[in-house]
Enzyme design. Structure first.
Site, PDB file in Angstrom:
ATOM      1  N   GLU A   1       0.856  -1.194   0.000  1.00 57.92           N
ATOM      2  CA  GLU A   1       0.000   0.000   0.000  1.00 57.92           C
ATOM      3  C   GLU A   1       0.887   1.237   0.000  1.00 57.92           C
ATOM      4  O   GLU A   1       2.079   1.144   0.310  1.00 57.92           O
ATOM      5  CB  GLU A   1      -0.875   0.002   1.261  1.00 57.92           C
ATOM      6  CG  GLU A   1      -1.790  -1.205   1.310  1.00 57.92           C
ATOM      7  CD  GLU A   1      -2.805  -1.114   2.433  1.00 57.92           C
ATOM      8  OE1 GLU A   1      -2.596  -0.303   3.367  1.00 57.92           O
ATOM      9  OE2 GLU A   1      -3.809  -1.847   2.362  1.00 57.92           O
TER      10      GLU A   1
ATOM     11  N   GLY B   1       4.852  -0.873   2.902  1.00 58.12           N
ATOM     12  CA  GLY B   1       5.604  -1.659   1.926  1.00 58.12           C
ATOM     13  C   GLY B   1       6.313  -2.814   2.605  1.00 58.12           C
ATOM     14  O   GLY B   1       5.819  -3.938   2.627  1.00 58.12           O
TER      15      GLY B   1
ATOM     16  N   ILE C   1       1.495  -2.538  -7.896  1.00 56.19           N
ATOM     17  CA  ILE C   1       1.018  -3.900  -8.099  1.00 56.19           C
ATOM     18  C   ILE C   1       1.299  -4.373  -9.525  1.00 56.19           C
ATOM     19  O   ILE C   1       0.793  -3.804 -10.495  1.00 56.19           O
ATOM     20  CB  ILE C   1      -0.491  -4.016  -7.772  1.00 56.19           C
ATOM     21  CG1 ILE C   1      -0.767  -3.449  -6.368  1.00 56.19           C
ATOM     22  CG2 ILE C   1      -0.961  -5.469  -7.896  1.00 56.19           C
ATOM     23  CD1 ILE C   1       0.102  -4.040  -5.258  1.00 56.19           C
TER      24      ILE C   1
ATOM     25  N   GLN D   1      44.478  -7.977 -17.493  1.00 55.57           N
ATOM     26  CA  GLN D   1      44.038  -8.691 -16.296  1.00 55.57           C
ATOM     27  C   GLN D   1      42.889  -7.970 -15.572  1.00 55.57           C
ATOM     28  O   GLN D   1      42.030  -8.611 -14.973  1.00 55.57           O
ATOM     29  CB  GLN D   1      45.217  -8.886 -15.358  1.00 55.57           C
ATOM     30  CG  GLN D   1      45.042 -10.093 -14.484  1.00 55.57           C
ATOM     31  CD  GLN D   1      46.250 -10.334 -13.608  1.00 55.57           C
ATOM     32  OE1 GLN D   1      46.601  -9.479 -12.803  1.00 55.57           O
ATOM     33  NE2 GLN D   1      46.893 -11.461 -13.785  1.00 55.57           N
TER      34      GLN D   1
ATOM     35  N   GLN E   1      30.804  -1.730 -17.568  1.00 56.98           N
ATOM     36  CA  GLN E   1      32.180  -1.244 -17.498  1.00 56.98           C
ATOM     37  C   GLN E   1      33.051  -1.892 -18.580  1.00 56.98           C
ATOM     38  O   GLN E   1      33.854  -1.222 -19.224  1.00 56.98           O
ATOM     39  CB  GLN E   1      32.752  -1.537 -16.100  1.00 56.98           C
ATOM     40  CG  GLN E   1      34.031  -0.778 -15.783  1.00 56.98           C
ATOM     41  CD  GLN E   1      33.813   0.726 -15.711  1.00 56.98           C
ATOM     42  OE1 GLN E   1      32.688   1.199 -15.531  1.00 56.98           O
ATOM     43  NE2 GLN E   1      34.875   1.484 -15.890  1.00 56.98           N
TER      44      GLN E   1
ATOM     45  N   GLU F   1       9.175  -8.085  -3.473  1.00 56.65           N
ATOM     46  CA  GLU F   1       9.018  -9.299  -2.662  1.00 56.65           C
ATOM     47  C   GLU F   1       9.958  -9.281  -1.455  1.00 56.65           C
ATOM     48  O   GLU F   1      10.554 -10.285  -1.090  1.00 56.65           O
ATOM     49  CB  GLU F   1       9.192 -10.535  -3.538  1.00 56.65           C
ATOM     50  CG  GLU F   1       8.068 -10.531  -4.559  1.00 56.65           C
ATOM     51  CD  GLU F   1       7.953 -11.794  -5.359  1.00 56.65           C
ATOM     52  OE1 GLU F   1       8.205 -12.850  -4.798  1.00 56.65           O
ATOM     53  OE2 GLU F   1       7.575 -11.680  -6.523  1.00 56.65           O
TER      54      GLU F   1
HETATM   55  C1  LIG Z   1       8.158  -2.813 -10.067  1.00 55.94           C
HETATM   56  C2  LIG Z   1       7.544  -3.200  -8.790  1.00 55.94           C
HETATM   57  C3  LIG Z   1       6.636  -4.239  -8.757  1.00 55.94           C
HETATM   58  C4  LIG Z   1       6.029  -4.589  -7.555  1.00 55.94           C
HETATM   59  N1  LIG Z   1       5.084  -5.575  -7.566  1.00 55.94           N
HETATM   60  C5  LIG Z   1       4.351  -5.779  -6.421  1.00 55.94           C
HETATM   61  C6  LIG Z   1       3.220  -6.651  -6.429  1.00 55.94           C
HETATM   62  O1  LIG Z   1       2.910  -7.293  -7.443  1.00 55.94           O
HETATM   63  N2  LIG Z   1       2.500  -6.780  -5.298  1.00 55.94           N
HETATM   64  C7  LIG Z   1       2.813  -6.106  -4.152  1.00 55.94           C
HETATM   65  O2  LIG Z   1       2.120  -6.262  -3.195  1.00 55.94           O
HETATM   66  N3  LIG Z   1       3.886  -5.279  -4.118  1.00 55.94           N
HETATM   67  C8  LIG Z   1       4.645  -5.086  -5.223  1.00 55.94           C
HETATM   68  N4  LIG Z   1       5.717  -4.229  -5.204  1.00 55.94           N
HETATM   69  C9  LIG Z   1       6.012  -3.515  -3.973  1.00 55.94           C
HETATM   70  C10 LIG Z   1       7.306  -3.950  -3.303  1.00 55.94           C
HETATM   71  O3  LIG Z   1       7.161  -5.219  -2.753  1.00 55.94           O
HETATM   72  C11 LIG Z   1       7.663  -2.871  -2.267  1.00 55.94           C
HETATM   73  O4  LIG Z   1       8.075  -1.745  -2.986  1.00 55.94           O
HETATM   74  C12 LIG Z   1       8.735  -3.319  -1.321  1.00 55.94           C
HETATM   75  O5  LIG Z   1       8.264  -4.334  -0.494  1.00 55.94           O
HETATM   76  C13 LIG Z   1       9.277  -2.169  -0.479  1.00 55.94           C
HETATM   77  O6  LIG Z   1       8.265  -1.410   0.097  1.00 55.94           O
HETATM   78  P1  LIG Z   1       8.287   0.202  -0.033  1.00 55.94           P
HETATM   79  O7  LIG Z   1       8.468   0.502  -1.449  1.00 55.94           O
HETATM   80  O8  LIG Z   1       7.105   0.712   0.626  1.00 55.94           O
HETATM   81  O9  LIG Z   1       9.578   0.620   0.734  1.00 55.94           O
HETATM   82  P2  LIG Z   1       9.724   0.878   2.302  1.00 55.94           P
HETATM   83  O10 LIG Z   1       9.155  -0.270   3.020  1.00 55.94           O
HETATM   84  O11 LIG Z   1       9.237   2.213   2.609  1.00 55.94           O
HETATM   85  O12 LIG Z   1      11.289   0.831   2.467  1.00 55.94           O
HETATM   86  C14 LIG Z   1      12.148   1.947   2.237  1.00 55.94           C
HETATM   87  C15 LIG Z   1      13.566   1.549   2.632  1.00 55.94           C
HETATM   88  O13 LIG Z   1      13.600   1.282   4.033  1.00 55.94           O
HETATM   89  C16 LIG Z   1      14.114   0.005   4.269  1.00 55.94           C
HETATM   90  N5  LIG Z   1      13.485  -0.593   5.444  1.00 55.94           N
HETATM   91  C17 LIG Z   1      12.171  -0.682   5.714  1.00 55.94           C
HETATM   92  N6  LIG Z   1      11.985  -1.314   6.871  1.00 55.94           N
HETATM   93  C18 LIG Z   1      13.197  -1.663   7.336  1.00 55.94           C
HETATM   94  C19 LIG Z   1      13.671  -2.340   8.485  1.00 55.94           C
HETATM   95  N7  LIG Z   1      12.832  -2.828   9.414  1.00 55.94           N
HETATM   96  N8  LIG Z   1      14.989  -2.505   8.634  1.00 55.94           N
HETATM   97  C20 LIG Z   1      15.850  -2.040   7.708  1.00 55.94           C
HETATM   98  N9  LIG Z   1      15.474  -1.392   6.614  1.00 55.94           N
HETATM   99  C21 LIG Z   1      14.154  -1.209   6.418  1.00 55.94           C
HETATM  100  C22 LIG Z   1      13.780  -0.752   3.011  1.00 55.94           C
HETATM  101  O14 LIG Z   1      14.618  -1.901   2.866  1.00 55.94           O
HETATM  102  C23 LIG Z   1      14.035   0.290   1.969  1.00 55.94           C
HETATM  103  O15 LIG Z   1      15.401   0.359   1.697  1.00 55.94           O
HETATM  104  C24 LIG Z   1       6.364  -3.907  -6.380  1.00 55.94           C
HETATM  105  C25 LIG Z   1       7.312  -2.873  -6.429  1.00 55.94           C
HETATM  106  C26 LIG Z   1       7.882  -2.515  -7.604  1.00 55.94           C
HETATM  107  C27 LIG Z   1       8.861  -1.397  -7.616  1.00 55.94           C
END
Ligand SMILES: Cc1cc2nc3c(=O)[nH]c(=O)nc-3n(C[C@H](O)[C@H](O)[C@H](O)COP(=O)(O)OP(=O)(O)OC[C@H]3O[C@@H](n4cnc5c(N)ncnc54)[C@H](O)[C@@H]3O)c2cc1C
Lengths: 384, 262
Positions: free
Chosen positions: A128, A132, A158, A282, A339, A366
């Site tokens: 959402e 995420g 999604i 190399q 590169q 994921e």
């Molecule tokens: C092209 C694409 C396709 C996708 N397809 C789907 C789909 O089909 N279905 C679906 O449901 N989702 C989908 N997603 C969503 C995706 O799974 C999320 O973007 C992802 O899980 C990260 O969530 P967020 O973007 O909200 O990032 P956030 O959760 O906001 O994270 C931001 C940063 O904070 C870090 N972070 C967050 N919490 C922690 C923690 N506890 N400890 C350390 N670091 C943390 C994260 O690793 C990241 O670096 C898709 C995303 C993209 C870009």
């Protein structure tokens, strides 16, 4: 211990490779990378040959293989082109998986075969705008009145949302549950239901032929029959799903790394500077050796996670290790490939920069790499 | 219609960097990728299409080591019903004649209305096995077949001749046809096909099953002997076309036409 694929797996690998090499032409790959459109014809073709339903049992129109065989196919498709490879293979991953495990027979019969055959496309909506990495609470709500649910909320990022026919949506079905993840459920939703709206997202860095979108649910009415599995078990179903699908993402990453590596190796043998092929330097050949080491390690981790999943039981730690490592390797190897190509690598026409742009997604979706490491750390902390 | 298709497992040499091995009579094979000979691929597809239309069986046959099974499995996955691999250390070094002899020893005992093979093999390019096999079997044959149509008791085939000519022959069955690439479009191997193929057995036969003696197979039974294999020195010969773009284009078109390329 045996470090080789069996004859059947070798044939599967070869079949996927031949299909991708003939169909994913460089021109087509470039075209789709530019126009951000789903390659529907290719998807259907791949589906008819069985490549998109490896893990779906034969009785539901699939091929009846395991995660390992699926990964073998995905690696080969992504090796030839990361964008088309992901687009073609990602659609059928999640919805059938959840339904097979928790759906009732009617849901399975109705929704899985058209997906297996490539007649329909699926999307799985967890993420959402505000949730995420942390999906322990969902802002999307499902309220029950009579034998019907009303869903309100929004989903972001999604895969396939704008083109899908069948959706599963994770919702907060009990807003008061403590902890909140014990109040989540998964619902099956079909395209065209009033109150469901999908919008296509533009401007992604990579995997452009794999369309992504947001979903808006406003007073979306869903019959009780569309609840998947038990009420308030959605969160657990989701985590369980990722145990398998994350291995497939590792396979995407290995394929992308392998594809870029092969291009770089060829180029290094033919590009001459200072009167000799650059592979004689190399600094270049060691890079190629390092790329080989990393890809080999990543592939073995991916195979192991898949093997455990199929032969013993899903192993979330092995899965997270494979995904975190393979996706990093994909980033590094595709970077090294650019590169080695020098200035030409920076051009779309040389087909390596696309691999790098696409590889990045494997560190994000994921479960980001940080989330994979959390899984590994949780396990480490429990070790005595 | 029962059809036998002769197939060969060959290294893909079109894009590989080839080296001559220490005997000076063969290429260095390590590192090469093997697959079904391109021409045989079309022969197999043609056979499967005929079977799908008219019923009957398709049997793929090859001579070679265990590695060759992968080509046979591919044939099975694409629709062949049975596969036979003839293998024996004594078969090593067979030329086209000895190869045809070995194939003949088995095929003569199979029921078949049609024998298909590729026009030539990508590795040695001798384009002779099909013709010799037809002679040994005592059946009519046609080479360079680019279209095949079955009638009752006969087949009509189009042969591709030099200079863009095409010939249509009507040939009595059983017959052997050596097909050109482009006669059809070979299908992809499907996952369903692989599953089916894995359930079919590859029949393995040796020298004893052929009824031939050592003298007829391998180098002993061959009429040809390779003396030397080498990479000819690179000659720098290029013709520069001069003139306006229109004139150059016309010359290119004429050149291509005179070589039968367009
Ligand atoms: C092209 C694409 C396709 C996708 N397809 C789907 C789909 O089909 N279905 C679906 O449901 N989702 C989908 N997603 C969503 C995706 O799974 C999320 O973007 C992802 O899980 C990260 O969530 P967020 O973007 O909200 O990032 P956030 O959760 O906001 O994270 C931001 C940063 O904070 C870090 N972070 C967050 N919490 C922690 C923690 N506890 N400890 C350390 N670091 C943390 C994260 O690793 C990241 O670096 C898709 C995303 C993209 C870009």
């Amino acid at each position: 211990m045996e470090f080789k694929l069996n004859n059947e797996q070798i044939e599967i690998k070869r079949a996927a490779r031949e299909f991708a090499e003939k169909e994913f032409t460089p021109e087509l790959a470039l075209e789709y990378d530019q126009k951000e459109e789903f390659p529907l014809g290719l998807y259907k073709k791949a589906a008819q040959l069985g490549f998109t339903s490896m893990r779906i049992p034969c009785e539901y129109g699939g091929q009846g293989y395991g995660v390992l065989e699926d990964c073998i196919v995905v690696e080969e498709l992504c090796r030839v082109d990361p964008g088309l490879g992901v687009a073609v293979s990602l659609g059928n991953l999640m919805v059938p998986d959840v339904l097979l495990r928790h759906g009732n027979e009617e849901q399975k019969q109705r929704y899985i075969p058209p997906l297996a055959k490539g007649e329909k496309i699926a999307a799985a909506a967890f993420t959402e705008p505000e949730h995420g990495s942390d999906i322990t609470r969902m802002d999307s709500t499902a309220k029950k009145t009579g034998d019907e649910w009303t869903i309100n909320g929004a989903k972001e990022f999604i895969t396939n949302a704008p083109i899908a026919d069948t959706f599963i949506i994770l919702c907060q079905s009990d807003p008061n549950a403590q902890p909140s993840h014990r109040g989540q459920s998964i619902f099956l939703v079909e395209k065209g239901m009033p109150g469901l709206e999908a919008t296509k997202l533009h401007g992604k860095m990579g995997i452009k032929p794999c369309v992504t979108g947001s979903l808006c649910m406003s007073d979306l009415k869903v019959p009780d029959a569309n609840l998947v599995g038990e009420l308030n078990k959605g969160f657990y179903y989701t985590l369980e799903l990722f145990d398998g699908t994350r291995i497939t993402v590792a396979a995407q990453a290995v394929g992308m790394a392998q594809g870029a590596f092969e291009k770089a190796l060829n180029y290094a043998k033919t590009r001459k500077q200072f009167g000799q092929p650059i592979i004689n330097f190399q600094a270049v050949s060691f890079k190629l050796a390092d790329m080989t080491i990393k890809i080999e390690a990543a592939r073995l981790m991916m195979y192991k996670a898949a093997w455990l999943y199929d032969k013993e039981k899903p192993n979330p730690v092995a899965t997270s290790i494979a995904k975190a490592y393979a996706s990093r390797v994909a980033m590094e190897v595709t970077d090294d490939a650019i590169q080695i190509f020098g200035g030409y690598g920076y051009l779309a026409d040389y087909h390596v920069e696309r691999f790098h742009r696409c590889a990045k997604i494997t560190e994000i979706y994921e479960g980001t790499s940080e989330i994979q490491k959390l899984t590994i750390c949780n396990y480490l902390q429990k070790q005595t | 219609m029962d059809i036998v298709v002769c197939v060969k497992h060959v290294p893909e040499t079109a894009e590989a960097e080839l080296k001559i091995d220490s005997t000076g009579k063969n290429i260095e094979k390590t590192g090469l990728v093997y697959d079904i000979n391109e021409w045989d691929d079309y022969a197999l597809e043609e056979a499967v299409r005929i079977k799908e239309k008219q019923g009957g069986t398709v049997t793929a046959i090859t001579i070679g080591t265990e590695d060759f099974d992968s080509t046979l499995r591919k044939c099975l996955a694409r629709g062949a019903d049975a596969a036979i691999r003839l293998t024996d250390p004594k078969f090593q070094g067979s030329d086209a004649y000895a190869t045809a002899k070995i194939l003949h020893s088995i095929i003569k005992n199979l029921h078949c209305d049609l024998i298909l093979c590729g026009l030539q093999a990508g590795d040695d390019g001798s384009a002779a096995v099909g013709t010799i096999l037809a002679q040994l079997l005592g059946v009519p044959h046609a080479t360079m077949v680019k279209k095949l149509e079955l009638c009752t008791g006969t087949a009509k085939v189009n042969r591709e001749l030099e200079g863009g000519l095409e010939e249509i022959l009507e040939i009595k069955l059983p017959a052997l046809f050596a097909v050109s690439t482009g006669i059809n479009e070979p299908r992809y191997v499907s996952i369903m096909g692989i599953r089916k193929a894995m359930q079919k057995e590859i029949k393995v036969l040796g020298l004893a099953d052929t009824g031939l003696t050592e003298a007829y197979v391998g180098e002993a039974g061959s009429w040809l002997k390779t003396e030397k294999l080498y990479v000819p020195p690179v000659e720098k010969q290029a013709e520069f076309l001069k003139g306006t773009p229109d004139e150059v284009a016309t010359k290119i078109a004429e050149l291509l036409k005179s070589r039968g390329l367009i």
